[in-house]
Design a protein around this motif. Structure first.
Motif, mmCIF file in Angstrom:
data_model
loop_
_atom_site.group_PDB
_atom_site.id
_atom_site.type_symbol
_atom_site.label_atom_id
_atom_site.label_comp_id
_atom_site.label_asym_id
_atom_site.label_seq_id
_atom_site.Cartn_x
_atom_site.Cartn_y
_atom_site.Cartn_z
ATOM 1 N N LEU A 267 0.830 -1.200 0.000
ATOM 2 C CA LEU A 267 0.000 0.000 0.000
ATOM 3 C C LEU A 267 0.869 1.257 0.000
ATOM 4 N N GLN A 268 1.939 1.255 0.768
ATOM 5 C CA GLN A 268 2.847 2.406 0.773
ATOM 6 C C GLN A 268 3.514 2.586 -0.587
ATOM 7 N N ARG A 269 3.886 1.479 -1.208
ATOM 8 C CA ARG A 269 4.503 1.563 -2.536
ATOM 9 C C ARG A 269 3.523 2.137 -3.543
ATOM 10 N N GLN A 270 2.267 1.680 -3.501
ATOM 11 C CA GLN A 270 1.248 2.181 -4.424
ATOM 12 C C GLN A 270 0.980 3.665 -4.182
ATOM 13 N N ASN A 271 0.904 4.071 -2.919
ATOM 14 C CA ASN A 271 0.665 5.480 -2.599
ATOM 15 C C ASN A 271 1.829 6.355 -3.069
ATOM 16 N N ALA A 272 3.044 5.861 -2.892
ATOM 17 C CA ALA A 272 4.209 6.622 -3.342
ATOM 18 C C ALA A 272 4.217 6.745 -4.863
ATOM 19 N N ALA A 273 3.820 5.677 -5.562
ATOM 20 C CA ALA A 273 3.771 5.718 -7.021
ATOM 21 C C ALA A 273 2.696 6.690 -7.482
ATOM 22 N N ARG A 274 1.561 6.732 -6.820
ATOM 23 C CA ARG A 274 0.487 7.661 -7.179
ATOM 24 C C ARG A 274 0.926 9.103 -6.933
ATOM 25 N N ALA A 275 1.619 9.321 -5.821
ATOM 26 C CA ALA A 275 2.068 10.676 -5.510
ATOM 27 C C ALA A 275 3.110 11.146 -6.520
ATOM 28 N N ALA A 276 3.963 10.240 -6.966
ATOM 29 C CA ALA A 276 4.996 10.602 -7.942
ATOM 30 C C ALA A 276 4.391 10.852 -9.316
ATOM 31 N N ALA A 277 3.306 10.176 -9.627
ATOM 32 C CA ALA A 277 2.685 10.308 -10.944
ATOM 33 C C ALA A 277 1.590 11.361 -10.966
ATOM 34 N N ARG A 278 1.484 12.145 -9.951
ATOM 35 C CA ARG A 278 0.435 13.153 -9.862
ATOM 36 C C ARG A 278 0.679 14.245 -10.905
ATOM 37 N N PRO A 279 -0.217 14.371 -11.901
ATOM 38 C CA PRO A 279 0.021 15.326 -12.981
ATOM 39 C C PRO A 279 -0.319 16.766 -12.607
ATOM 40 N N VAL A 280 -1.292 16.974 -11.775
ATOM 41 C CA VAL A 280 -1.750 18.331 -11.482
ATOM 42 C C VAL A 280 -1.179 18.767 -10.137
ATOM 43 N N GLN A 281 -0.714 19.997 -10.087
ATOM 44 C CA GLN A 281 -0.085 20.497 -8.879
ATOM 45 C C GLN A 281 -1.094 20.639 -7.749
ATOM 46 N N GLY A 282 -2.329 20.927 -8.010
ATOM 47 C CA GLY A 282 -3.338 21.136 -6.971
ATOM 48 C C GLY A 282 -4.060 19.874 -6.559
ATOM 49 N N ALA A 283 -3.746 18.732 -7.134
ATOM 50 C CA ALA A 283 -4.436 17.487 -6.795
ATOM 51 C C ALA A 283 -4.027 17.031 -5.393
ATOM 52 N N PRO A 284 -4.960 16.365 -4.715
ATOM 53 C CA PRO A 284 -4.623 15.909 -3.357
ATOM 54 C C PRO A 284 -3.502 14.874 -3.405
ATOM 55 N N ALA A 285 -2.597 14.979 -2.469
ATOM 56 C CA ALA A 285 -1.454 14.057 -2.418
ATOM 57 C C ALA A 285 -1.848 12.813 -1.627
ATOM 58 N N TYR A 286 -1.377 11.704 -2.095
ATOM 59 C CA TYR A 286 -1.555 10.450 -1.355
ATOM 60 C C TYR A 286 -0.369 10.316 -0.416
ATOM 61 N N VAL A 287 -0.670 10.111 0.838
ATOM 62 C CA VAL A 287 0.388 10.025 1.843
ATOM 63 C C VAL A 287 0.505 8.571 2.285
ATOM 64 N N ALA A 288 1.706 8.068 2.241
ATOM 65 C CA ALA A 288 1.932 6.698 2.710
ATOM 66 C C ALA A 288 1.832 6.670 4.222
ATOM 67 N N ALA A 289 1.147 5.678 4.714
ATOM 68 C CA ALA A 289 0.968 5.562 6.162
ATOM 69 C C ALA A 289 2.258 5.117 6.825
ATOM 70 N N ASP A 290 2.683 5.885 7.843
ATOM 71 C CA ASP A 290 3.877 5.504 8.586
ATOM 72 C C ASP A 290 3.561 4.435 9.633
ATOM 73 N N GLU A 291 2.356 4.439 10.132
ATOM 74 C CA GLU A 291 1.950 3.497 11.168
ATOM 75 C C GLU A 291 1.157 2.344 10.556
ATOM 76 N N PRO A 292 1.388 1.115 11.021
ATOM 77 C CA PRO A 292 0.561 -0.005 10.562
ATOM 78 C C PRO A 292 -0.829 0.100 11.176
ATOM 79 N N ASP A 293 -1.729 -0.742 10.703
ATOM 80 C CA ASP A 293 -3.087 -0.697 11.238
ATOM 81 C C ASP A 293 -3.077 -1.104 12.716
ATOM 82 N N PRO A 294 -4.125 -0.759 13.476
ATOM 83 C CA PRO A 294 -4.130 -0.999 14.929
ATOM 84 C C PRO A 294 -3.986 -2.475 15.302
ATOM 85 N N VAL A 295 -4.546 -3.377 14.520
ATOM 86 C CA VAL A 295 -4.433 -4.805 14.854
ATOM 87 C C VAL A 295 -2.985 -5.246 14.776
#
Length: 150
Positions: A101-129
């Motif tokens: 999921l972090q890899r996919q989010n980083a790839a989406r953020a790098a491929a973001r074409p528009v400067q004003g588009a919302p950035a995808y942030v990779a989660a630093d913390e794992p899920d609570p479980v």
């Protein structure tokens, strides 16, 4: 025949006592089983005139109790090993999914074409479980409850 019957009679008691005691307190059964056997034989010798209590009966009862205790300890060790394996496999799968999921989010953020588009942030913390299942979670002070020492 009576010796073997006395062994067989105490196997269930040793087994149940081995399951009832805490995992680290199994050694208490080493003292309780002969004490139970001795108390039964003592009561039998005092209260029942038609019965004879012997040290051989105490010995056979104790052997049976120890066999039951051994079976309980083997069963507990097998279940503990199975549970550890399942937990480790679940943690590995969750961590692999979080890394993907972090890899996919980083790839989406790098491929973001528009400067004003919302950035995808990779989660630093794992899920609570996953955090609760991690061994160091209980030592960080973030745990919602206090771990009871066994």
């Amino acid at each position: 025949m009576e010796f073997v019957a006395n062994i067989g009679m105490f196997v269930p008691l040793g087994f149940l006592l081995g399951l009832a005691l805490a995992r680290r307190a199994w050694w208490v059964a080493l003292f309780l089983l002969p004490a139970f056997s001795g108390a039964i034989e003592f009561t039998q010798g005092i209260a029942l005139d038609e019965r004879v209590s012997t040290v051989l009966d105490v010995l056979s009862n104790t052997i049976g109790g120890y066999l039951g205790l051994l079976l309980a300890m083997i069963l507990r060790a097998m279940i503990h090993k199975r549970d550890r394996t399942k937990i480790e496999r679940e943690l590995w799968e969750r961590r692999a999914a979080a890394a993907e999921l972090q890899r996919q989010n980083a790839a989406r953020a790098a491929a973001r074409p528009v400067q004003g588009a919302p950035a995808y942030v990779a989660a630093d913390e794992p899920d609570p479980v996953t955090r609760v299942l991690d061994a160091d979670f209980w030592n960080t002070g973030d745990a919602p409850t206090v771990r009871i020492p066994v």
